[in-house]
Design an enzyme around this catalytic site. Sequence first.
Site, short mmCIF file in Angstrom:
data_model
loop_
_atom_site.label_atom_id
_atom_site.label_comp_id
_atom_site.label_asym_id
_atom_site.label_seq_id
_atom_site.Cartn_x
_atom_site.Cartn_y
_atom_site.Cartn_z
CG ASP A 1 -1.83 1.21 1.28
OD1 ASP A 1 -2.95 1.08 0.75
OD2 ASP A 1 -1.44 2.27 1.81
CE1 TYR B 1 0.68 8.01 2.43
CE2 TYR B 1 1.16 5.73 1.93
CZ TYR B 1 0.34 6.67 2.49
OH TYR B 1 -0.81 6.28 3.13
CE LYS C 1 -3.68 4.66 0.76
NZ LYS C 1 -2.23 4.62 1.02
CG HIS D 1 -4.59 9.65 0.23
ND1 HIS D 1 -3.23 9.60 0.00
CD2 HIS D 1 -4.76 9.25 1.51
CE1 HIS D 1 -2.63 9.18 1.10
NE2 HIS D 1 -3.53 8.96 2.04
N1 LIG Z 1 -5.38 6.35 3.70
C1 LIG Z 1 -4.78 7.10 4.58
O1 LIG Z 1 -5.11 8.28 4.76
C2 LIG Z 1 -3.64 6.54 5.38
C3 LIG Z 1 -3.16 7.24 6.50
C4 LIG Z 1 -2.12 6.65 7.24
C5 LIG Z 1 -1.61 5.41 6.85
N2 LIG Z 1 -2.07 4.77 5.73
C6 LIG Z 1 -1.54 3.46 5.28
O2 LIG Z 1 -1.63 2.53 6.35
C7 LIG Z 1 -0.33 2.01 6.64
C8 LIG Z 1 -0.21 1.69 8.10
O3 LIG Z 1 -0.51 2.81 8.91
P1 LIG Z 1 0.60 3.62 9.72
O4 LIG Z 1 1.91 3.39 9.10
O5 LIG Z 1 0.14 5.00 9.88
O6 LIG Z 1 0.54 2.96 11.18
P2 LIG Z 1 0.70 1.48 11.79
O7 LIG Z 1 0.98 0.48 10.75
O8 LIG Z 1 -0.45 1.27 12.70
O9 LIG Z 1 1.97 1.67 12.74
C9 LIG Z 1 3.26 1.85 12.23
C10 LIG Z 1 4.20 2.11 13.41
O10 LIG Z 1 4.21 0.98 14.28
C11 LIG Z 1 5.54 0.50 14.45
N3 LIG Z 1 5.45 -0.97 14.47
C12 LIG Z 1 5.21 -1.78 13.40
N4 LIG Z 1 5.13 -3.06 13.78
C13 LIG Z 1 5.35 -3.08 15.11
C14 LIG Z 1 5.39 -4.12 16.07
N5 LIG Z 1 5.21 -5.40 15.73
N6 LIG Z 1 5.63 -3.78 17.37
C15 LIG Z 1 5.81 -2.48 17.73
N7 LIG Z 1 5.77 -1.45 16.87
C16 LIG Z 1 5.54 -1.74 15.56
C17 LIG Z 1 6.34 1.05 13.30
O11 LIG Z 1 7.68 1.33 13.66
P3 LIG Z 1 8.97 0.70 12.88
O12 LIG Z 1 8.85 1.04 11.43
O13 LIG Z 1 10.12 1.35 13.56
O14 LIG Z 1 8.88 -0.78 13.14
C18 LIG Z 1 5.62 2.36 13.00
O15 LIG Z 1 6.10 3.38 13.85
C19 LIG Z 1 0.60 3.13 6.17
O16 LIG Z 1 1.93 2.71 6.02
C20 LIG Z 1 -0.07 3.55 4.89
O17 LIG Z 1 0.22 2.63 3.85
C21 LIG Z 1 -3.09 5.33 5.01
#
Ligand SMILES: NC(=O)c1ccc[n+]([C@@H]2O[C@H](COP(=O)([O-])OP(=O)(O)OC[C@H]3O[C@@H](n4cnc5c(N)ncnc54)[C@H](OP(=O)(O)O)[C@@H]3O)[C@@H](O)[C@H]2O)c1
Length: 272
Positions: A40, A45, A70, A103
């Site tokens: 994704d 990004y 997106k 998005h």
């Molecule tokens: N559509 C939208 O508006 C929107 C908005 C935000 C995000 N997204 C998408 O959703 C994806 C995921 O959301 P997100 O990146 O915001 O948040 P997330 O996946 O909930 O959390 C990512 C964070 O958690 C840490 N992490 C990952 N696995 C872990 C584990 N097993 N234990 C402890 N910490 C852990 C990562 O750090 P490290 O990298 O240091 O491991 C990073 O800081 C994004 O990458 C993006 O593709 C979409």
Amino acid sequence: VLLNDGNRIPQLGYGVFQIPPEETEKAVVAAIRAGYRLIDTAQGYGNEEGVGAAIRSSGVDPAELFITTKLTSYAHGRDKALRAFDQSIQRLQVEQLDLFLIHWPLPRLDLYVETWQALMELQQQGRVRSIGVSNFTERHLNRIVSETGVVPSINQVELHPEFPQAPLREFAAKRGIAVEAWGPIGQGGRLLQNPELVALAGEMNRTPAQLVLRWHLQLGTIPIPKTTRPARMIENLDVFSFELDASAMDRIAELDVGERLGPDPEVFELPA
Ligand SMILES: NC(=O)c1ccc[n+]([C@@H]2O[C@H](COP(=O)([O-])OP(=O)(O)OC[C@H]3O[C@@H](n4cnc5c(N)ncnc54)[C@H](OP(=O)(O)O)[C@@H]3O)[C@@H](O)[C@H]2O)c1
């Protein structure tokens, strides 16, 4: 997960938000080698080229991958959206995209219906297999469906135990819209430190992140956790060999605080 257009999407994916462009290829290759097939990204990004390079260099047949990007909020409106799509395809080095999402709805700009029609055109032309939206509320979804007759296959929204989006999930289920969860593990913040969750994880010999990702799978949402650490990529994917019973699901449901980590889609506008 079977989508309403007949296509299938893996139920757990890998997100690349905030991965710097120069680190993206390496991270995505590691994720693909760990077993992820759904990737994704987003125009916003700035790392689609890294995803494209990883698709080429991972050693996995690109046909096995499911690539999502997106549309940037700067390209609402038919012509801009079509041009922006062409640019993504070039950066990603794919002929056909698996999933293209709007998005953010940007209700004040009020171009999301026209933009949705542009995505419908791209799908009719066979340039993208599935089309959907992100951060749409029930109101935005109702409007595009009533004005175009086409139901998005996916709505990607902020969703985790602290903000489980029950009403939106129920609405989506009735309409046949699959729900993808962003920030699925609470963006690595306080959720994973919650004492109740940590205790439950200890009892089950799993990590808090694994419990939360398993909770998603049992709710039927499609989580796309991000990590740049290969050990966590494996940890986050290792959630298919255990189950949460009803009492564990209830204990996770108690973590709901009714608060978003990210912006409210009704008020989120173009960054300056
Ligand atoms: N559509 C939208 O508006 C929107 C908005 C935000 C995000 N997204 C998408 O959703 C994806 C995921 O959301 P997100 O990146 O915001 O948040 P997330 O996946 O909930 O959390 C990512 C964070 O958690 C840490 N992490 C990952 N696995 C872990 C584990 N097993 N234990 C402890 N910490 C852990 C990562 O750090 P490290 O990298 O240091 O491991 C990073 O800081 C994004 O990458 C993006 O593709 C979409």
